[in-house]
Design a protein around this motif. Sequence first.
Motif, PDB file in Angstrom:
ATOM      1  N   ALA A 108       1.311  12.654 -22.722  1.00  0.00           N
ATOM      2  CA  ALA A 108       2.007  11.993 -21.615  1.00  0.00           C
ATOM      3  C   ALA A 108       1.008  11.169 -20.831  1.00  0.00           C
ATOM      4  O   ALA A 108      -0.176  11.497 -20.771  1.00  0.00           O
ATOM      5  CB  ALA A 108       2.647  13.025 -20.691  1.00  0.00           C
ATOM      6  N   TYR A 109       1.516  10.102 -20.245  1.00  0.00           N
ATOM      7  CA  TYR A 109       0.724   9.355 -19.270  1.00  0.00           C
ATOM      8  C   TYR A 109       1.200   9.774 -17.890  1.00  0.00           C
ATOM      9  O   TYR A 109       2.392   9.977 -17.663  1.00  0.00           O
ATOM     10  CB  TYR A 109       0.893   7.848 -19.453  1.00  0.00           C
ATOM     11  N   LEU A 110       0.269   9.906 -16.964  1.00  0.00           N
ATOM     12  CA  LEU A 110       0.574  10.292 -15.595  1.00  0.00           C
ATOM     13  C   LEU A 110       0.611   9.082 -14.683  1.00  0.00           C
ATOM     14  O   LEU A 110       0.825   9.225 -13.478  1.00  0.00           O
ATOM     15  CB  LEU A 110      -0.465  11.309 -15.113  1.00  0.00           C
ATOM     16  N   VAL A 111       0.405   7.903 -15.264  1.00  0.00           N
ATOM     17  CA  VAL A 111       0.507   6.623 -14.566  1.00  0.00           C
ATOM     18  C   VAL A 111       1.281   5.681 -15.478  1.00  0.00           C
ATOM     19  O   VAL A 111       1.378   5.920 -16.678  1.00  0.00           O
ATOM     20  CB  VAL A 111      -0.889   6.026 -14.243  1.00  0.00           C
ATOM     21  N   ALA A 112       1.818   4.632 -14.918  1.00  0.00           N
ATOM     22  CA  ALA A 112       2.553   3.639 -15.709  1.00  0.00           C
ATOM     23  C   ALA A 112       1.678   2.409 -15.932  1.00  0.00           C
ATOM     24  O   ALA A 112       0.780   2.116 -15.139  1.00  0.00           O
ATOM     25  CB  ALA A 112       3.841   3.238 -14.994  1.00  0.00           C
ATOM     26  N   ASP A 113       1.956   1.706 -17.019  1.00  0.00           N
ATOM     27  CA  ASP A 113       1.254   0.470 -17.304  1.00  0.00           C
ATOM     28  C   ASP A 113       1.411  -0.474 -16.118  1.00  0.00           C
ATOM     29  O   ASP A 113       2.495  -0.577 -15.540  1.00  0.00           O
ATOM     30  CB  ASP A 113       1.830  -0.166 -18.569  1.00  0.00           C
ATOM     31  N   SER A 114       0.342  -1.102 -15.716  1.00  0.00           N
ATOM     32  CA  SER A 114       0.276  -2.049 -14.586  1.00  0.00           C
ATOM     33  C   SER A 114       0.266  -1.388 -13.220  1.00  0.00           C
ATOM     34  O   SER A 114       0.309  -2.080 -12.204  1.00  0.00           O
ATOM     35  CB  SER A 114       1.410  -3.076 -14.649  1.00  0.00           C
ATOM     36  N   ASP A 115       0.211  -0.060 -13.151  1.00  0.00           N
ATOM     37  CA  ASP A 115       0.075   0.618 -11.856  1.00  0.00           C
ATOM     38  C   ASP A 115      -1.276   0.286 -11.241  1.00  0.00           C
ATOM     39  O   ASP A 115      -2.272   0.089 -11.949  1.00  0.00           O
ATOM     40  CB  ASP A 115       0.135   2.142 -12.017  1.00  0.00           C
ATOM     41  N   ASN A 116      -1.319   0.252  -9.916  1.00  0.00           N
ATOM     42  CA  ASN A 116      -2.579   0.169  -9.196  1.00  0.00           C
ATOM     43  C   ASN A 116      -3.070   1.609  -9.052  1.00  0.00           C
ATOM     44  O   ASN A 116      -2.359   2.456  -8.516  1.00  0.00           O
ATOM     45  CB  ASN A 116      -2.380  -0.490  -7.833  1.00  0.00           C
ATOM     46  N   VAL A 117      -4.255   1.903  -9.569  1.00  0.00           N
ATOM     47  CA  VAL A 117      -4.782   3.262  -9.545  1.00  0.00           C
ATOM     48  C   VAL A 117      -6.104   3.301  -8.784  1.00  0.00           C
ATOM     49  O   VAL A 117      -6.805   2.299  -8.675  1.00  0.00           O
ATOM     50  CB  VAL A 117      -4.981   3.806 -10.983  1.00  0.00           C
ATOM     51  N   THR A 118      -6.418   4.490  -8.278  1.00  0.00           N
ATOM     52  CA  THR A 118      -7.659   4.676  -7.528  1.00  0.00           C
ATOM     53  C   THR A 118      -8.578   5.634  -8.280  1.00  0.00           C
ATOM     54  O   THR A 118      -8.142   6.390  -9.141  1.00  0.00           O
ATOM     55  CB  THR A 118      -7.367   5.231  -6.125  1.00  0.00           C
ATOM     56  N   SER A 119      -9.828   5.609  -7.917  1.00  0.00           N
ATOM     57  CA  SER A 119     -10.825   6.470  -8.532  1.00  0.00           C
ATOM     58  C   SER A 119     -10.420   7.935  -8.382  1.00  0.00           C
ATOM     59  O   SER A 119      -9.979   8.360  -7.324  1.00  0.00           O
ATOM     60  CB  SER A 119     -12.175   6.234  -7.863  1.00  0.00           C
ATOM     61  N   GLY A 120     -10.550   8.699  -9.467  1.00  0.00           N
ATOM     62  CA  GLY A 120     -10.265  10.124  -9.433  1.00  0.00           C
ATOM     63  C   GLY A 120      -8.871  10.506  -9.876  1.00  0.00           C
ATOM     64  O   GLY A 120      -8.590  11.683 -10.035  1.00  0.00           O
ATOM     65  N   VAL A 121      -7.996   9.552 -10.098  1.00  0.00           N
ATOM     66  CA  VAL A 121      -6.630   9.862 -10.496  1.00  0.00           C
ATOM     67  C   VAL A 121      -6.606  10.350 -11.953  1.00  0.00           C
ATOM     68  O   VAL A 121      -7.410   9.916 -12.774  1.00  0.00           O
ATOM     69  CB  VAL A 121      -5.700   8.634 -10.315  1.00  0.00           C
ATOM     70  N   HIS A 122      -5.721  11.293 -12.256  1.00  0.00           N
ATOM     71  CA  HIS A 122      -5.527  11.733 -13.635  1.00  0.00           C
ATOM     72  C   HIS A 122      -4.657  10.701 -14.339  1.00  0.00           C
ATOM     73  O   HIS A 122      -3.624  10.286 -13.819  1.00  0.00           O
ATOM     74  CB  HIS A 122      -4.864  13.109 -13.685  1.00  0.00           C
ATOM     75  N   VAL A 123      -5.061  10.288 -15.530  1.00  0.00           N
ATOM     76  CA  VAL A 123      -4.409   9.205 -16.246  1.00  0.00           C
ATOM     77  C   VAL A 123      -3.446   9.702 -17.313  1.00  0.00           C
ATOM     78  O   VAL A 123      -2.355   9.170 -17.477  1.00  0.00           O
ATOM     79  CB  VAL A 123      -5.481   8.288 -16.883  1.00  0.00           C
ATOM     80  N   ALA A 124      -3.838  10.729 -18.081  1.00  0.00           N
ATOM     81  CA  ALA A 124      -3.028  11.160 -19.218  1.00  0.00           C
ATOM     82  C   ALA A 124      -3.226  12.643 -19.491  1.00  0.00           C
ATOM     83  O   ALA A 124      -4.192  13.248 -19.034  1.00  0.00           O
ATOM     84  CB  ALA A 124      -3.414  10.365 -20.457  1.00  0.00           C
ATOM     85  N   LYS A 125      -2.288  13.186 -20.266  1.00  0.00           N
ATOM     86  CA  LYS A 125      -2.436  14.540 -20.793  1.00  0.00           C
ATOM     87  C   LYS A 125      -2.727  14.400 -22.276  1.00  0.00           C
ATOM     88  O   LYS A 125      -1.991  13.725 -22.999  1.00  0.00           O
ATOM     89  CB  LYS A 125      -1.179  15.362 -20.562  1.00  0.00           C
ATOM     90  N   LEU A 126      -3.790  15.038 -22.709  1.00  0.00           N
ATOM     91  CA  LEU A 126      -4.251  14.950 -24.088  1.00  0.00           C
ATOM     92  C   LEU A 126      -4.187  16.326 -24.724  1.00  0.00           C
ATOM     93  O   LEU A 126      -4.797  17.269 -24.239  1.00  0.00           O
ATOM     94  CB  LEU A 126      -5.693  14.426 -24.115  1.00  0.00           C
TER      95      LEU A 126
END
Length: 78
Positions: free
Chosen positions: A45-63
């Motif tokens: 799973a991705y925990l963010v969507a494509d083109s989201d504005n993200v900040t340092s430290g955010v979790h991006v995906a579940k692997l």
Amino acid sequence: SVKEGTIRLLKKVGDKVSVDEAIAEIETDKANLSINAPEAGTIEAYLVADSDNVTSGVHVAKLNTSADAKPVSGLLLY
């Protein structure tokens, strides 16, 4: 140091990835930064969507790194 940027997902949920393979890229006004898989596995799973504005430290995906689909870990942005 980069604090935020726009994420571009390079892989799809269900894709198998190798260790250090790029799964996403952070685009900023100064540079593009690659987010690489810390281990081989499958993107669950991705925990963010494509083109989201993200900040340092955010979790991006579940692997999923186990063959029997047990717990997954979150990937940190950077």
